[in-house]
Design a protein around this motif. Structure first.
Motif, PDB file in Angstrom:
ATOM      1  N   CYS A  29      -5.915  29.050  56.728  1.00 14.34           N
ATOM      2  CA  CYS A  29      -5.349  28.460  57.451  1.00 14.34           C
ATOM      3  C   CYS A  29      -4.240  27.844  58.036  1.00 14.34           C
ATOM      4  O   CYS A  29      -3.556  28.161  59.069  1.00 14.34           O
ATOM      5  CB  CYS A  29      -6.497  27.112  57.178  1.00 14.34           C
ATOM      6  N   LYS A  30      -3.359  27.978  56.566  1.00 12.73           N
ATOM      7  CA  LYS A  30      -2.046  27.305  56.852  1.00 12.73           C
ATOM      8  C   LYS A  30      -1.165  28.625  57.237  1.00 12.73           C
ATOM      9  O   LYS A  30       0.186  28.081  57.801  1.00 12.73           O
ATOM     10  CB  LYS A  30      -1.580  27.095  55.558  1.00 12.73           C
ATOM     11  N   ALA A  31      -1.523  29.510  56.778  1.00 16.86           N
ATOM     12  CA  ALA A  31      -0.528  30.740  57.072  1.00 16.86           C
ATOM     13  C   ALA A  31      -0.548  31.402  58.824  1.00 16.86           C
ATOM     14  O   ALA A  31      -0.350  32.030  59.561  1.00 16.86           O
ATOM     15  CB  ALA A  31      -1.561  32.158  56.134  1.00 16.86           C
ATOM     16  N   GLY A  32      -2.184  30.725  59.001  1.00 21.36           N
ATOM     17  CA  GLY A  32      -2.549  31.262  60.901  1.00 21.36           C
ATOM     18  C   GLY A  32      -3.448  31.981  61.188  1.00 21.36           C
ATOM     19  O   GLY A  32      -3.180  32.597  61.730  1.00 21.36           O
ATOM     20  N   ARG A  33      -4.024  32.668  60.328  1.00 23.10           N
ATOM     21  CA  ARG A  33      -5.053  33.781  59.995  1.00 23.10           C
ATOM     22  C   ARG A  33      -6.075  32.504  60.599  1.00 23.10           C
ATOM     23  O   ARG A  33      -7.589  34.344  60.703  1.00 23.10           O
ATOM     24  CB  ARG A  33      -4.954  34.589  58.607  1.00 23.10           C
ATOM     25  N   VAL A  34      -5.998  31.702  60.863  1.00 28.28           N
ATOM     26  CA  VAL A  34      -7.581  30.885  61.005  1.00 28.28           C
ATOM     27  C   VAL A  34      -7.442  30.350  62.376  1.00 28.28           C
ATOM     28  O   VAL A  34      -6.423  29.986  62.632  1.00 28.28           O
ATOM     29  CB  VAL A  34      -8.364  29.972  60.625  1.00 28.28           C
ATOM     30  N   LYS A  35      -7.719  31.129  63.924  1.00 32.52           N
ATOM     31  CA  LYS A  35      -7.441  30.585  65.193  1.00 32.52           C
ATOM     32  C   LYS A  35      -9.029  30.060  65.967  1.00 32.52           C
ATOM     33  O   LYS A  35     -10.012  30.429  65.609  1.00 32.52           O
ATOM     34  CB  LYS A  35      -6.904  31.737  65.520  1.00 32.52           C
ATOM     35  N   LEU A  36      -8.527  29.094  66.729  1.00 26.94           N
ATOM     36  CA  LEU A  36      -9.661  28.063  67.620  1.00 26.94           C
ATOM     37  C   LEU A  36      -8.787  28.540  69.074  1.00 26.94           C
ATOM     38  O   LEU A  36      -8.078  27.756  69.158  1.00 26.94           O
ATOM     39  CB  LEU A  36     -10.129  27.457  67.227  1.00 26.94           C
ATOM     40  N   ASP A  37      -9.978  29.225  69.867  1.00 22.62           N
ATOM     41  CA  ASP A  37      -9.004  29.430  71.538  1.00 22.62           C
ATOM     42  C   ASP A  37      -6.897  29.775  71.571  1.00 22.62           C
ATOM     43  O   ASP A  37      -6.948  29.132  72.537  1.00 22.62           O
ATOM     44  CB  ASP A  37      -8.779  28.350  72.363  1.00 22.62           C
ATOM     45  N   GLY A  38      -6.748  31.008  70.314  1.00 23.23           N
ATOM     46  CA  GLY A  38      -5.566  31.428  70.358  1.00 23.23           C
ATOM     47  C   GLY A  38      -4.460  30.886  69.407  1.00 23.23           C
ATOM     48  O   GLY A  38      -3.671  30.564  69.466  1.00 23.23           O
ATOM     49  N   ARG A  39      -5.595  29.069  68.980  1.00 22.34           N
ATOM     50  CA  ARG A  39      -4.273  28.202  68.238  1.00 22.34           C
ATOM     51  C   ARG A  39      -4.749  27.828  66.718  1.00 22.34           C
ATOM     52  O   ARG A  39      -5.377  28.303  66.531  1.00 22.34           O
ATOM     53  CB  ARG A  39      -4.921  26.583  68.647  1.00 22.34           C
ATOM     54  N   SER A  40      -3.664  28.185  65.879  1.00 20.71           N
ATOM     55  CA  SER A  40      -3.726  28.326  64.880  1.00 20.71           C
ATOM     56  C   SER A  40      -4.768  26.966  64.432  1.00 20.71           C
ATOM     57  O   SER A  40      -4.251  26.102  65.152  1.00 20.71           O
ATOM     58  CB  SER A  40      -2.458  28.554  64.431  1.00 20.71           C
ATOM     59  N   LEU A  41      -5.502  26.766  62.864  1.00 19.52           N
ATOM     60  CA  LEU A  41      -5.815  25.566  62.493  1.00 19.52           C
ATOM     61  C   LEU A  41      -4.803  25.382  60.886  1.00 19.52           C
ATOM     62  O   LEU A  41      -4.774  25.768  60.330  1.00 19.52           O
ATOM     63  CB  LEU A  41      -7.155  25.471  62.954  1.00 19.52           C
ATOM     64  N   LYS A  42      -5.330  24.049  61.056  1.00 20.82           N
ATOM     65  CA  LYS A  42      -4.968  23.078  59.598  1.00 20.82           C
ATOM     66  C   LYS A  42      -6.616  23.181  59.430  1.00 20.82           C
ATOM     67  O   LYS A  42      -7.123  23.523  59.952  1.00 20.82           O
ATOM     68  CB  LYS A  42      -4.878  22.018  60.151  1.00 20.82           C
ATOM     69  N   PRO A  43      -6.338  23.414  57.804  1.00 22.64           N
ATOM     70  CA  PRO A  43      -7.655  23.310  57.199  1.00 22.64           C
ATOM     71  C   PRO A  43      -8.416  22.185  57.713  1.00 22.64           C
ATOM     72  O   PRO A  43      -9.687  21.782  56.492  1.00 22.64           O
ATOM     73  CB  PRO A  43      -7.272  23.555  55.857  1.00 22.64           C
ATOM     74  N   SER A  44      -7.718  21.047  57.567  1.00 20.56           N
ATOM     75  CA  SER A  44      -8.308  19.853  57.826  1.00 20.56           C
ATOM     76  C   SER A  44      -9.505  19.549  59.647  1.00 20.56           C
ATOM     77  O   SER A  44      -9.647  18.812  59.981  1.00 20.56           O
ATOM     78  CB  SER A  44      -7.761  18.604  57.561  1.00 20.56           C
ATOM     79  N   ALA A  45      -8.512  20.854  60.512  1.00 21.59           N
ATOM     80  CA  ALA A  45      -9.562  20.974  61.332  1.00 21.59           C
ATOM     81  C   ALA A  45     -11.314  20.859  61.628  1.00 21.59           C
ATOM     82  O   ALA A  45     -11.757  21.129  60.442  1.00 21.59           O
ATOM     83  CB  ALA A  45      -9.444  21.763  62.451  1.00 21.59           C
ATOM     84  N   LEU A  46     -11.722  19.836  62.344  1.00 18.12           N
ATOM     85  CA  LEU A  46     -13.253  19.702  62.264  1.00 18.12           C
ATOM     86  C   LEU A  46     -13.701  20.617  62.839  1.00 18.12           C
ATOM     87  O   LEU A  46     -13.152  21.197  63.864  1.00 18.12           O
ATOM     88  CB  LEU A  46     -13.724  18.501  63.344  1.00 18.12           C
ATOM     89  N   VAL A  47     -15.186  21.122  62.200  1.00 18.85           N
ATOM     90  CA  VAL A  47     -16.137  22.315  63.668  1.00 18.85           C
ATOM     91  C   VAL A  47     -17.224  22.046  63.863  1.00 18.85           C
ATOM     92  O   VAL A  47     -17.551  20.797  63.523  1.00 18.85           O
ATOM     93  CB  VAL A  47     -16.297  23.169  61.297  1.00 18.85           C
ATOM     94  N   LYS A  48     -17.187  22.411  65.034  1.00 17.15           N
ATOM     95  CA  LYS A  48     -17.873  21.854  65.800  1.00 17.15           C
ATOM     96  C   LYS A  48     -19.286  22.803  66.410  1.00 17.15           C
ATOM     97  O   LYS A  48     -18.284  24.293  66.411  1.00 17.15           O
ATOM     98  CB  LYS A  48     -17.319  22.016  67.736  1.00 17.15           C
ATOM     99  N   VAL A  49     -20.173  22.652  66.305  1.00 24.83           N
ATOM    100  CA  VAL A  49     -21.037  24.535  66.909  1.00 24.83           C
ATOM    101  C   VAL A  49     -21.022  23.915  68.499  1.00 24.83           C
ATOM    102  O   VAL A  49     -20.386  23.733  69.037  1.00 24.83           O
ATOM    103  CB  VAL A  49     -22.230  23.456  66.889  1.00 24.83           C
ATOM    104  N   GLY A  50     -20.931  26.160  68.460  1.00 27.59           N
ATOM    105  CA  GLY A  50     -20.355  26.704  69.543  1.00 27.59           C
ATOM    106  C   GLY A  50     -19.289  27.109  69.900  1.00 27.59           C
ATOM    107  O   GLY A  50     -18.566  28.087  70.047  1.00 27.59           O
ATOM    108  N   ASP A  51     -18.288  26.116  68.272  1.00 24.27           N
ATOM    109  CA  ASP A  51     -16.819  27.451  68.337  1.00 24.27           C
ATOM    110  C   ASP A  51     -16.773  28.829  68.077  1.00 24.27           C
ATOM    111  O   ASP A  51     -17.190  29.012  67.273  1.00 24.27           O
ATOM    112  CB  ASP A  51     -16.359  26.401  67.129  1.00 24.27           C
ATOM    113  N   ASN A  52     -15.554  29.093  68.526  1.00 22.14           N
ATOM    114  CA  ASN A  52     -15.131  30.693  68.029  1.00 22.14           C
ATOM    115  C   ASN A  52     -13.819  30.518  67.971  1.00 22.14           C
ATOM    116  O   ASN A  52     -13.450  30.447  67.919  1.00 22.14           O
ATOM    117  CB  ASN A  52     -15.122  31.032  69.483  1.00 22.14           C
ATOM    118  N   TYR A  53     -14.369  31.176  66.541  1.00 25.06           N
ATOM    119  CA  TYR A  53     -12.650  31.541  65.452  1.00 25.06           C
ATOM    120  C   TYR A  53     -13.046  32.846  65.246  1.00 25.06           C
ATOM    121  O   TYR A  53     -13.396  33.499  64.865  1.00 25.06           O
ATOM    122  CB  TYR A  53     -13.041  30.377  63.458  1.00 25.06           C
TER     123      TYR A  53
END
Length: 132
Positions: A29-53
């Motif tokens: 997450c810190k390295a920018g290898r996990v994205k939601l809607d093209g944006r990199s996420l912080k490790p503390s980002a909250l997960v919601k049902v229906g999200d595409n990672y």
């Protein structure tokens, strides 16, 4: 399994067995290898049902849709019920074929390569790398 509604993305990815340890999930997450809607996420980002990672592990790329929240690591069969792998087929096949194409094959029982064989193998590999 997760009664709470707040779940960190690093903990979720570890729980569904995308990453072997939570530290690896946090680092990704810190390295920018996990994205939601093209944006990199912080490790503390909250997960919601229906999200595409969109997740990248080395050369492998995956697209996962959250179908349920899971906060504890479980076996792979159980974990599979909490996400859906929606990775495009061309990316999946491309990754698998790349791994096979880059390994030079030798006939079984021919022994170690000679110096001449080694030079030929090296020149083939160098030609392959320079094509990009």
């Amino acid at each position: 399994m997760a009664e709470e509604e707040k779940l960190r993305v690093d903990k979720y990815l570890w729980a569904i067995r995308v990453f072997k340890t939570r530290s690896l999930a946090t680092d990704a997450c810190k390295a920018g290898r996990v994205k939601l809607d093209g944006r990199s996420l912080k490790p503390s980002a909250l997960v919601k049902v229906g999200d595409n990672y969109h997740i990248q592990k080395g050369m492998e790329k995956k697209v996962l849709r959250v179908t349920g929240l899971l906060d504890k690591r479980v076996d792979a069969k159980t974990a599979a019920a909490f996400y859906e792998d929606i990775t495009p087929v061309e990316e999946t096949n491309g990754y698998k074929s790349m791994g096979r194409a880059s390994i030079p094959m030798r006939d079984r029982g021919t022994g170690r390569p000679t110096k001449k064989d080694r030079r030929e193998i090296d020149s083939l590999q160098n030609d392959w790398w320079e094509e990009d």
